[in-house]
Design an enzyme around this catalytic site. Structure first.
Site, PDB file in Angstrom:
ATOM      1  N   ASN A   1      -6.640  -2.696 -13.170  1.00 44.91           N
ATOM      2  CA  ASN A   1      -6.491  -1.466 -13.806  1.00 44.91           C
ATOM      3  C   ASN A   1      -8.037  -0.850 -14.116  1.00 44.91           C
ATOM      4  O   ASN A   1      -8.792  -0.701 -13.052  1.00 44.91           O
ATOM      5  CB  ASN A   1      -5.688  -1.645 -14.931  1.00 44.91           C
ATOM      6  CG  ASN A   1      -4.643  -0.537 -15.317  1.00 44.91           C
ATOM      7  OD1 ASN A   1      -4.685   0.668 -14.722  1.00 44.91           O
ATOM      8  ND2 ASN A   1      -3.250  -1.081 -15.454  1.00 44.91           N
ATOM      9  N   ARG A   7       1.122  -3.153  -4.554  1.00 48.60           N
ATOM     10  CA  ARG A   7       1.049  -1.966  -4.281  1.00 48.60           C
ATOM     11  C   ARG A   7      -0.402  -1.543  -4.793  1.00 48.60           C
ATOM     12  O   ARG A   7      -0.897  -2.231  -5.733  1.00 48.60           O
ATOM     13  CB  ARG A   7       1.966  -1.017  -4.716  1.00 48.60           C
ATOM     14  CG  ARG A   7       1.906  -0.695  -6.435  1.00 48.60           C
ATOM     15  CD  ARG A   7       2.770   0.454  -6.898  1.00 48.60           C
ATOM     16  NE  ARG A   7       2.814   0.418  -8.308  1.00 48.60           N
ATOM     17  CZ  ARG A   7       2.169   0.965  -9.212  1.00 48.60           C
ATOM     18  NH1 ARG A   7       0.798   1.314  -8.742  1.00 48.60           N
ATOM     19  NH2 ARG A   7       2.328   1.075 -10.496  1.00 48.60           N
ATOM     20  N   ASP A  23      -4.862  -0.642 -20.247  1.00 48.05           N
ATOM     21  CA  ASP A  23      -4.522   0.053 -18.877  1.00 48.05           C
ATOM     22  C   ASP A  23      -6.006   0.685 -18.497  1.00 48.05           C
ATOM     23  O   ASP A  23      -6.928   0.044 -18.382  1.00 48.05           O
ATOM     24  CB  ASP A  23      -3.390   1.110 -19.227  1.00 48.05           C
ATOM     25  CG  ASP A  23      -2.814   1.318 -18.157  1.00 48.05           C
ATOM     26  OD1 ASP A  23      -3.256   1.578 -17.119  1.00 48.05           O
ATOM     27  OD2 ASP A  23      -1.448   1.282 -18.440  1.00 48.05           O
ATOM     28  N   GLU A  66      -0.858   9.095 -14.284  1.00 49.15           N
ATOM     29  CA  GLU A  66      -1.985   8.013 -14.087  1.00 49.15           C
ATOM     30  C   GLU A  66      -3.456   8.709 -13.501  1.00 49.15           C
ATOM     31  O   GLU A  66      -3.069  10.004 -13.187  1.00 49.15           O
ATOM     32  CB  GLU A  66      -1.667   6.909 -13.351  1.00 49.15           C
ATOM     33  CG  GLU A  66      -1.351   5.452 -14.039  1.00 49.15           C
ATOM     34  CD  GLU A  66      -2.704   4.925 -14.810  1.00 49.15           C
ATOM     35  OE1 GLU A  66      -3.588   5.434 -14.615  1.00 49.15           O
ATOM     36  OE2 GLU A  66      -2.505   3.802 -15.259  1.00 49.15           O
ATOM     37  N   GLU A  84       6.319  -4.569  -9.868  1.00 49.12           N
ATOM     38  CA  GLU A  84       6.909  -4.928 -11.334  1.00 49.12           C
ATOM     39  C   GLU A  84       8.469  -5.164 -11.051  1.00 49.12           C
ATOM     40  O   GLU A  84       9.115  -3.932 -10.316  1.00 49.12           O
ATOM     41  CB  GLU A  84       6.691  -3.888 -12.244  1.00 49.12           C
ATOM     42  CG  GLU A  84       5.211  -3.710 -12.706  1.00 49.12           C
ATOM     43  CD  GLU A  84       4.994  -2.781 -13.662  1.00 49.12           C
ATOM     44  OE1 GLU A  84       4.332  -2.907 -14.752  1.00 49.12           O
ATOM     45  OE2 GLU A  84       4.784  -1.532 -13.017  1.00 49.12           O
ATOM     46  N   ASN A 126      -3.221   0.258  -7.365  1.00 47.65           N
ATOM     47  CA  ASN A 126      -3.191   1.049  -8.535  1.00 47.65           C
ATOM     48  C   ASN A 126      -4.304   1.731  -8.853  1.00 47.65           C
ATOM     49  O   ASN A 126      -4.525   2.497  -8.160  1.00 47.65           O
ATOM     50  CB  ASN A 126      -2.864  -0.130  -9.811  1.00 47.65           C
ATOM     51  CG  ASN A 126      -2.152   0.317 -11.095  1.00 47.65           C
ATOM     52  OD1 ASN A 126      -1.353   1.177 -11.093  1.00 47.65           O
ATOM     53  ND2 ASN A 126      -2.743  -0.365 -12.064  1.00 47.65           N
TER      54      ASN A 126
END
Length: 308
Positions: free
Chosen positions: A155, A102, A210, A17, A122, A104
């Site tokens: 995101n 959390r 995303d 990521e 998740e 991201n």
């Protein structure tokens, strides 16, 4: 072919990521969220781990600090740390009091302000309790302040070329928002929906938006998680104008880079695929480089470094 996609890493990562191109170092910054590290990779495919957390901790974002070659900022679980890469020293900047979330995705705005969002934890890929997250701004003194509440899966972030618009993705609800942006103060206002993927037939039912970036024409490029593609979206109309087919389904984020900003880097996931899909998608988890024969395939390099 219009686009050429090739593996940029020598092997896969669990949950790649947060790619950011560093033009001076000529390296790509990225994280492996569940493996808990922040790293760089260069054109020779050499990976340098900048920071490694203990098992069980997530590292969701990494950004360099302007003018400080050995300093990075990382998002770890619900904390933001300043890390000295040379010594390994980790200094807490701020920590959220909120549980069940959390950090991201994160990016710096053109003035070097850090924006970072949270998501609910998740239970399966894309399965979480909605509206547990938020979007935060890190002040110059290292303190987090909430700018947007009731976010489900914070995101992608991108700023328009004139710095007057902030684009923002909440993956869970499949929406790309646009906000008026005051570049002098960092204030956001006038939220509206640029793209509603629940109502647009250009989008697949199973895919989620995303990470994203913006190009030199002001168009957005969005990694479509579980969609096996990157889509280009007109930054003014919200319409799909181009598609890059990818060799793996769970692509996570995207940025432009290379010496001329005409290369695109894409991160992806291996961790969440079952054995059947891993066999079908042998490049799952790799970082990819995309090039194009299109002359206007060129990035707009956003600010990539934090300014204190």
């Amino acid at each position: 072919m219009t686009f050429t996609v090739e593996a940029f890493s020598e092997g896969p990562f669990e949950l790649g990521e947060g790619p950011h191109w560093h033009p001076q170092l000529k390296k790509l910054f990225f994280v492996d969220i569940t493996a808990g590290f922040a790293a760089t990779i260069d054109a020779a495919k050499k990976v340098q781990v900048l920071h490694q957390e203990d098992a069980g901790h997530t590292v969701s974002a990494v950004l360099p600090v302007e003018g400080q070659d050995n300093q990075i900022v990382v998002g770890v679980d619900t904390s933001v740390y300043l890390v000295d890469v040379a010594t390994g020293e980790k200094k807490l900047l701020d920590k959220l009091a909120t549980g069940g979330v959390r950090f991201n995705d994160a990016k710096c705005d053109p003035k070097g302000r850090l924006w970072i969002g949270t998501m609910g934890l998740e239970t399966a890929p894309g399965v979480l309790t909605p509206e547990q997250g938020a979007l935060y701004l890190l002040s110059k003194d290292g303190k987090l302040s909430e700018q947007l509440e009731k976010v489900s899966l914070s995101n992608g972030l991108a700023w328009s070329l004139d710095n007057k618009t902030l684009y923002y993705i909440d993956s869970f609800v499949r929406l790309i928002y646009a906000f008026d942006y005051d570049i002098d103060t960092g204030k956001i206002a006038n939220r509206r929906v640029l793209v509603n993927m629940n109502e647009d037939s250009d989008f697949l039912a199973a895919e989620l938006p995303d990470g994203m970036t913006i190009d030199a024409n002001g168009n957005l490029w969005v990694a479509m998680f579980n969609g096996k593609r990157i889509v280009s979206i007109d930054g003014k109309t919200g319409k799909v104008i181009d598609v890059i087919k990818m060799p793996t389904s769970m692509v996570t984020s995207v940025c432009f880079g290379g010496p001329n900003l005409d290369e695109m880097y894409v991160t992806s996931i291996k961790k969440f695929l079952d054995e059947k899909r891993k066999a079908e998608e042998p490049l799952a988890g790799y970082i990819f480089k995309v090039t194009s024969t299109k002359k206007d395939f060129k990035g707009h390099l956003p600010n990539f470094a934090l300014q204190f």
